[in-house]
Design a protein around this motif. Sequence first.
Motif, PDB file in Angstrom:
ATOM      1  N   ARG A  76       0.835  -1.200   0.000  1.00  0.00           N
ATOM      2  CA  ARG A  76       0.000   0.000   0.000  1.00  0.00           C
ATOM      3  C   ARG A  76       0.872   1.252   0.000  1.00  0.00           C
ATOM      4  O   ARG A  76       1.981   1.260   0.524  1.00  0.00           O
ATOM      5  N   ASP A  77       0.345   2.296  -0.591  1.00  0.00           N
ATOM      6  CA  ASP A  77       1.050   3.573  -0.610  1.00  0.00           C
ATOM      7  C   ASP A  77       1.341   4.017   0.819  1.00  0.00           C
ATOM      8  O   ASP A  77       0.487   3.935   1.706  1.00  0.00           O
ATOM      9  N   TYR A  78       2.581   4.493   1.065  1.00  0.00           N
ATOM     10  CA  TYR A  78       2.995   4.856   2.422  1.00  0.00           C
ATOM     11  C   TYR A  78       2.126   5.973   2.996  1.00  0.00           C
ATOM     12  O   TYR A  78       1.845   5.995   4.201  1.00  0.00           O
ATOM     13  N   TYR A  79       1.731   6.925   2.175  1.00  0.00           N
ATOM     14  CA  TYR A  79       0.865   8.007   2.662  1.00  0.00           C
ATOM     15  C   TYR A  79      -0.501   7.449   3.077  1.00  0.00           C
ATOM     16  O   TYR A  79      -1.093   7.877   4.068  1.00  0.00           O
ATOM     17  N   GLU A  80      -0.980   6.462   2.313  1.00  0.00           N
ATOM     18  CA  GLU A  80      -2.251   5.822   2.644  1.00  0.00           C
ATOM     19  C   GLU A  80      -2.136   5.043   3.947  1.00  0.00           C
ATOM     20  O   GLU A  80      -3.057   5.045   4.769  1.00  0.00           O
ATOM     21  N   VAL A  81      -0.991   4.398   4.158  1.00  0.00           N
ATOM     22  CA  VAL A  81      -0.773   3.617   5.380  1.00  0.00           C
ATOM     23  C   VAL A  81      -0.884   4.504   6.617  1.00  0.00           C
ATOM     24  O   VAL A  81      -1.524   4.141   7.612  1.00  0.00           O
ATOM     25  N   LEU A  82      -0.252   5.691   6.562  1.00  0.00           N
ATOM     26  CA  LEU A  82      -0.282   6.596   7.714  1.00  0.00           C
ATOM     27  C   LEU A  82      -1.514   7.489   7.733  1.00  0.00           C
ATOM     28  O   LEU A  82      -1.747   8.205   8.711  1.00  0.00           O
ATOM     29  N   GLY A  83      -2.285   7.474   6.641  1.00  0.00           N
ATOM     30  CA  GLY A  83      -3.501   8.276   6.603  1.00  0.00           C
ATOM     31  C   GLY A  83      -3.251   9.757   6.501  1.00  0.00           C
ATOM     32  O   GLY A  83      -3.992  10.555   7.088  1.00  0.00           O
ATOM     33  N   VAL A  84      -2.199  10.149   5.772  1.00  0.00           N
ATOM     34  CA  VAL A  84      -1.870  11.565   5.595  1.00  0.00           C
ATOM     35  C   VAL A  84      -1.792  11.878   4.106  1.00  0.00           C
ATOM     36  O   VAL A  84      -1.657  10.985   3.269  1.00  0.00           O
ATOM     37  N   SER A  85      -1.855  13.169   3.777  1.00  0.00           N
ATOM     38  CA  SER A  85      -1.744  13.588   2.391  1.00  0.00           C
ATOM     39  C   SER A  85      -0.280  13.698   1.997  1.00  0.00           C
ATOM     40  O   SER A  85       0.614  13.715   2.846  1.00  0.00           O
ATOM     41  N   LYS A  86      -0.025  13.820   0.696  1.00  0.00           N
ATOM     42  CA  LYS A  86       1.349  13.931   0.220  1.00  0.00           C
ATOM     43  C   LYS A  86       1.963  15.272   0.578  1.00  0.00           C
ATOM     44  O   LYS A  86       3.184  15.428   0.504  1.00  0.00           O
ATOM     45  N   ASN A  87       1.140  16.227   0.970  1.00  0.00           N
ATOM     46  CA  ASN A  87       1.651  17.536   1.393  1.00  0.00           C
ATOM     47  C   ASN A  87       1.763  17.639   2.918  1.00  0.00           C
ATOM     48  O   ASN A  87       1.966  18.723   3.457  1.00  0.00           O
ATOM     49  N   ALA A  88       1.644  16.514   3.606  1.00  0.00           N
ATOM     50  CA  ALA A  88       1.681  16.525   5.071  1.00  0.00           C
ATOM     51  C   ALA A  88       3.032  17.013   5.574  1.00  0.00           C
ATOM     52  O   ALA A  88       4.075  16.711   5.001  1.00  0.00           O
ATOM     53  N   SER A  89       3.010  17.769   6.672  1.00  0.00           N
ATOM     54  CA  SER A  89       4.243  18.276   7.271  1.00  0.00           C
ATOM     55  C   SER A  89       4.917  17.178   8.099  1.00  0.00           C
ATOM     56  O   SER A  89       4.337  16.116   8.345  1.00  0.00           O
ATOM     57  N   GLU A  90       6.135  17.458   8.540  1.00  0.00           N
ATOM     58  CA  GLU A  90       6.873  16.507   9.369  1.00  0.00           C
ATOM     59  C   GLU A  90       6.104  16.207  10.659  1.00  0.00           C
ATOM     60  O   GLU A  90       6.041  15.056  11.101  1.00  0.00           O
ATOM     61  N   ASP A  91       5.529  17.235  11.259  1.00  0.00           N
ATOM     62  CA  ASP A  91       4.782  17.051  12.512  1.00  0.00           C
ATOM     63  C   ASP A  91       3.534  16.198  12.294  1.00  0.00           C
ATOM     64  O   ASP A  91       3.188  15.358  13.133  1.00  0.00           O
ATOM     65  N   GLU A  92       2.855  16.402  11.170  1.00  0.00           N
ATOM     66  CA  GLU A  92       1.658  15.613  10.875  1.00  0.00           C
ATOM     67  C   GLU A  92       2.005  14.138  10.675  1.00  0.00           C
ATOM     68  O   GLU A  92       1.290  13.253  11.130  1.00  0.00           O
ATOM     69  N   ILE A  93       3.105  13.888   9.985  1.00  0.00           N
ATOM     70  CA  ILE A  93       3.555  12.505   9.774  1.00  0.00           C
ATOM     71  C   ILE A  93       3.924  11.863  11.101  1.00  0.00           C
ATOM     72  O   ILE A  93       3.573  10.712  11.383  1.00  0.00           O
ATOM     73  N   LYS A  94       4.616  12.614  11.952  1.00  0.00           N
ATOM     74  CA  LYS A  94       5.042  12.087  13.253  1.00  0.00           C
ATOM     75  C   LYS A  94       3.830  11.750  14.120  1.00  0.00           C
ATOM     76  O   LYS A  94       3.791  10.698  14.760  1.00  0.00           O
ATOM     77  N   ARG A  95       2.839  12.661  14.138  1.00  0.00           N
ATOM     78  CA  ARG A  95       1.644  12.415  14.960  1.00  0.00           C
ATOM     79  C   ARG A  95       0.866  11.203  14.463  1.00  0.00           C
ATOM     80  O   ARG A  95       0.395  10.384  15.257  1.00  0.00           O
ATOM     81  N   ALA A  96       0.736  11.082  13.139  1.00  0.00           N
ATOM     82  CA  ALA A  96       0.004   9.953  12.565  1.00  0.00           C
ATOM     83  C   ALA A  96       0.705   8.635  12.894  1.00  0.00           C
ATOM     84  O   ALA A  96       0.059   7.635  13.235  1.00  0.00           O
ATOM     85  N   TYR A  97       2.041   8.644  12.810  1.00  0.00           N
ATOM     86  CA  TYR A  97       2.798   7.421  13.105  1.00  0.00           C
ATOM     87  C   TYR A  97       2.621   7.013  14.567  1.00  0.00           C
ATOM     88  O   TYR A  97       2.363   5.836  14.873  1.00  0.00           O
ATOM     89  N   LYS A  98       2.765   7.962  15.501  1.00  0.00           N
ATOM     90  CA  LYS A  98       2.648   7.639  16.913  1.00  0.00           C
ATOM     91  C   LYS A  98       1.277   7.061  17.243  1.00  0.00           C
ATOM     92  O   LYS A  98       1.159   6.113  18.023  1.00  0.00           O
ATOM     93  N   LYS A  99       0.245   7.633  16.640  1.00  0.00           N
ATOM     94  CA  LYS A  99      -1.117   7.172  16.901  1.00  0.00           C
ATOM     95  C   LYS A  99      -1.312   5.735  16.416  1.00  0.00           C
ATOM     96  O   LYS A  99      -1.851   4.881  17.140  1.00  0.00           O
TER      97      LYS A  99
END
Length: 377
Positions: free
Chosen positions: A5-28
């Motif tokens: 699966r697409d990595y952005y889809e896995v974390l549930g974030v958009s391709k324009n997601a910031s570093e903080d958004e990616i970090k929060r999604a991963y931790k959750k």
Amino acid sequence: MAEKRDYYEVLGVSKNASEDEIKRAYKKLARKYHPDMNPGDKEAEEKFKEVNEANEVLSNPEKKAKYDQFGFAGVDPNYGAGQGGYGGAGGFDFGDLGDIFGSFFGGGFGGGGRRNPNAPQRGESIRASLSVDFTEAAFGCEKSITIDRSEQCPTCKGKGCAPGTTPEVCTECHGTGTVTQAQRTPFGMMQSQTVCPKCRGKGQIIHQPCPDCRGAGAVRKRRTIQVNIPAGIDNGQTISLRGQGHSGKNGGPAGDLLITVMVRPHEIFRRDGTAVFCEAPITFTQAVLGGTLEIPTIDGKVKYDIPEGTQTGTVFRLRGKGIPVLNGRGRGDQYVTVNIETPRNLNREQKEALKKFSESLGEGNYEKHKNFFGKKK
């Protein structure tokens, strides 16, 4: 083998997601699918591995850039192995292989995986710091910060060319920004891509640059930004102002302004999370007889009754007098440690009175003294 699966889809974030958004999604998600939270659940275990794999790539700027350009082939050399076999024309199918080699050598085989140099690109974020005092951090405030940033040129609207003119598509690379070179190898003819020398990778040529930005499409501006400091923020935490960073390219969105808050120490209070701590000196008489103290808090002074026989080091709690919960409800508590201040510079009469008072006391008035010095060796 299941399709990745697409990595952005896995974390549930958009391709324009910031570093903080990616970090929060991963931790959750990591917390949700962690094996300790799902003992014996094989599906959760696979999800946990998938989330970690996605985070390993998207949290690394270099790997993320390769993934955005070449997909899985840019970050996993084994991706696609054994899937292509031989092509229909009797040669190798270099579709994925081209992307793999491209990620290492700056180009690729065939025509897959190229990034359009004229596609919208997000602007870079700006990092800054802002100093506030203890009470401003506790209750929130509004501050202003001055930054230098690039903004879209108002004259050419970010195109880089003079008004009334348009850029010419590069005839060498046909707008791709890269040129293909063929080389004969033991495996046959292989192709590699390099930056187009004519347009320098831009895909277009500007013959009449904008007089204001000189073809850059952006101009430097100094701006003063109003910043709302939320109540309860702590030293070292960061506030993100979306779209207040450097301008994007080719119509892309602007980056963010990331402000790290620095809280100046207070002369009386210190904090740990939402708890506030301070020390209060009391007199010998107050410690013996008890009394009412006026305790300083971040809200102002409050009255507190201390009991008779209060000892040095005793801690009292003032409920709800601590720091407000950041982005939440309620407040922490304040903890007050009392210290008995020994009187100094006594005159003769005061010393005599103190001696008589001391002689009137018995061992029963000093329980700790009796227990310590009365012990047998």
